[in-house]
Design a protein around this motif. Structure first.
Motif, PDB file in Angstrom:
ATOM      1  N   THR A  98       4.464   0.002  -1.043  1.00  0.00           N
ATOM      2  CA  THR A  98       4.036  -0.173   0.344  1.00  0.00           C
ATOM      3  C   THR A  98       4.617   0.913   1.236  1.00  0.00           C
ATOM      4  N   THR A  99       5.887   1.250   1.011  1.00  0.00           N
ATOM      5  CA  THR A  99       6.524   2.313   1.793  1.00  0.00           C
ATOM      6  C   THR A  99       5.821   3.641   1.579  1.00  0.00           C
ATOM      7  N   LEU A 100       5.481   3.963   0.332  1.00  0.00           N
ATOM      8  CA  LEU A 100       4.756   5.205   0.050  1.00  0.00           C
ATOM      9  C   LEU A 100       3.395   5.206   0.737  1.00  0.00           C
ATOM     10  N   ALA A 101       2.748   4.034   0.767  1.00  0.00           N
ATOM     11  CA  ALA A 101       1.444   3.944   1.435  1.00  0.00           C
ATOM     12  C   ALA A 101       1.586   4.176   2.936  1.00  0.00           C
ATOM     13  N   LEU A 102       2.623   3.599   3.533  1.00  0.00           N
ATOM     14  CA  LEU A 102       2.857   3.796   4.966  1.00  0.00           C
ATOM     15  C   LEU A 102       3.187   5.249   5.274  1.00  0.00           C
ATOM     16  N   LEU A 103       3.875   5.922   4.357  1.00  0.00           N
ATOM     17  CA  LEU A 103       4.234   7.326   4.548  1.00  0.00           C
ATOM     18  C   LEU A 103       3.062   8.269   4.290  1.00  0.00           C
ATOM     19  N   GLY A 104       1.945   7.721   3.841  1.00  0.00           N
ATOM     20  CA  GLY A 104       0.768   8.561   3.613  1.00  0.00           C
ATOM     21  C   GLY A 104       0.841   9.390   2.359  1.00  0.00           C
ATOM     22  N   VAL A 105       1.568   8.920   1.350  1.00  0.00           N
ATOM     23  CA  VAL A 105       1.681   9.662   0.087  1.00  0.00           C
ATOM     24  C   VAL A 105       0.425   9.380  -0.737  1.00  0.00           C
ATOM     25  N   ARG A 106      -0.623  10.066  -0.411  1.00  0.00           N
ATOM     26  CA  ARG A 106      -1.903   9.954  -1.108  1.00  0.00           C
ATOM     27  C   ARG A 106      -2.744  11.165  -0.748  1.00  0.00           C
ATOM     28  N   TRP A 107      -3.667  11.519  -1.641  1.00  0.00           N
ATOM     29  CA  TRP A 107      -4.584  12.603  -1.340  1.00  0.00           C
ATOM     30  C   TRP A 107      -5.652  12.100  -0.381  1.00  0.00           C
TER      31      TRP A 107
END
Length: 319
Positions: A98-107
């Motif tokens: 969830t933290t990675l998703a909030l940080l925008g770690v995605r292409w």
């Protein structure tokens, strides 16, 4: 009929403001807490391209500052993870994801979102084309204009590490806590960039120190800092829009790097350099602005956990 209860958000609005100040303060403050990262008083003008020891562009100062902001960025991401873990449903085991998703770690879902900002610079790019300075043209040197720029400490700071850490802190972390407090995206686009702009105010002290701490130095420092703060605040609003629309840090990061490379458009000097192409340059400048406005929404129209009503945000983030 029972009254309708207000939706419950993980944190309060006051907490989001305090956290945003914590993120900003820790990032900027790290530059002064670390002794080797501080700017020393000017010891006289540099000769040619020589870098004055203890100045902002001194490699030892740059290395210390990069280490400082890296630690600050990691600290802020850890704070965000703590908030997510604390407020996630008891049965959730995905706090890190969830933290990675909030940080925008995605292409990003579409490469067009990364091309949206360069459209605004069609005018300056056209002027660079006229000057044969674009990659592949006679005036462009891979060795001089690429390797000697990006492989120096100054280039690494300006075009890679500073944009990356600033986007992590001032876009991902700050917008995450504002969204967690229930702020709608238009309020975040309007107010969150102020944190980014104000974070550049400390450059006034650095400029004042670098220029010799005189009354003339103070005047120049204030003028340059007011301009930089206004410019970075406007860019922060645009970068916030890109992040909220795409939920991808790569989009505002690519915009940040591109804008740092291009700098502030110099229309007047370009018109003077190419008097026979004045009308063409003006036309391309206007065309860039029109296309920028026309593509702002359609090219960033992607699935985003942020571009929901606030009541849906936390549910989407922790799903």
């Amino acid at each position: 009929m029972p009254p309708i209860q207000a939706p419950m958000y993980p944190i309060s609005a006051l907490s989001s403001h305090l956290l945003a100040l914590l993120f900003s303060g820790s990032y900027v403050g790290s530059l002064y807490v670390v002794r080797n990262a501080r700017i020393s008083p000017a010891k006289g003008p540099a000769a040619g391209h020589q870098v004055v020891a203890g100045s902002r562009d001194d490699p030892s100062v740059i290395r210390a500052r990069l280490s400082a902001v890296t630690f600050a960025s990691a600290f802020n991401c850890a704070v965000l993870y703590f908030l997510v873990a604390k407020h996630s449903p008891p049965s959730s085991t995905h706090s890190f994801a969830t933290t990675l998703a909030l940080l925008g770690v995605r292409w990003p879902a579409s490469v067009l979102s990364c091309l949206q900002t360069p459209i605004l610079f069609l005018g300056p790019l056209y002027a660079s084309y006229l000057a044969s300075e674009l990659p592949g043209q006679a005036g462009f040197s891979v060795s001089r204009d690429f390797f000697k720029v990006f492989t120096t400490w100054i280039g690494f700071r300006n075009y890679i590490w500073a944009p990356l850490t600033e986007e992590i802190v001032f876009r991902a972390c700050v917008l995450s806590v504002y969204a967690m407090s229930g702020s709608n995206h238009w309020k975040m686009i309007a107010f969150a960039p102020l944190v980014f702009g104000l974070a550049h105010v400390h450059h006034a002290w650095e400029a004042y120190t670098r220029l010799g701490r005189t009354s003339a130095a103070l005047k120049r420092a204030v003028i340059s800092t007011v301009f930089q703060t206004a410019y970075t605040t406007l860019f922060g609003a645009h970068a916030s829009f890109l992040f909220l629309r795409t939920s991808s840090l790569a989009v505002p990061l690519s915009a940040h790097i591109f804008c740092n490379i291009m700098g502030v458009p110099q229309l007047s000097s370009e018109l003077m350099s190419f008097p026979a192409r004045k009308n063409a340059i003006r036309t391309v400048y206007v065309l860039g602005i029109v296309l920028f406005c026309a593509t702002l929404r359609p090219w960033t129209r992607q699935g985003s956990i942020y571009w929901h009503a606030p009541v849906d945000f936390w549910r989407a983030a922790t799903a």
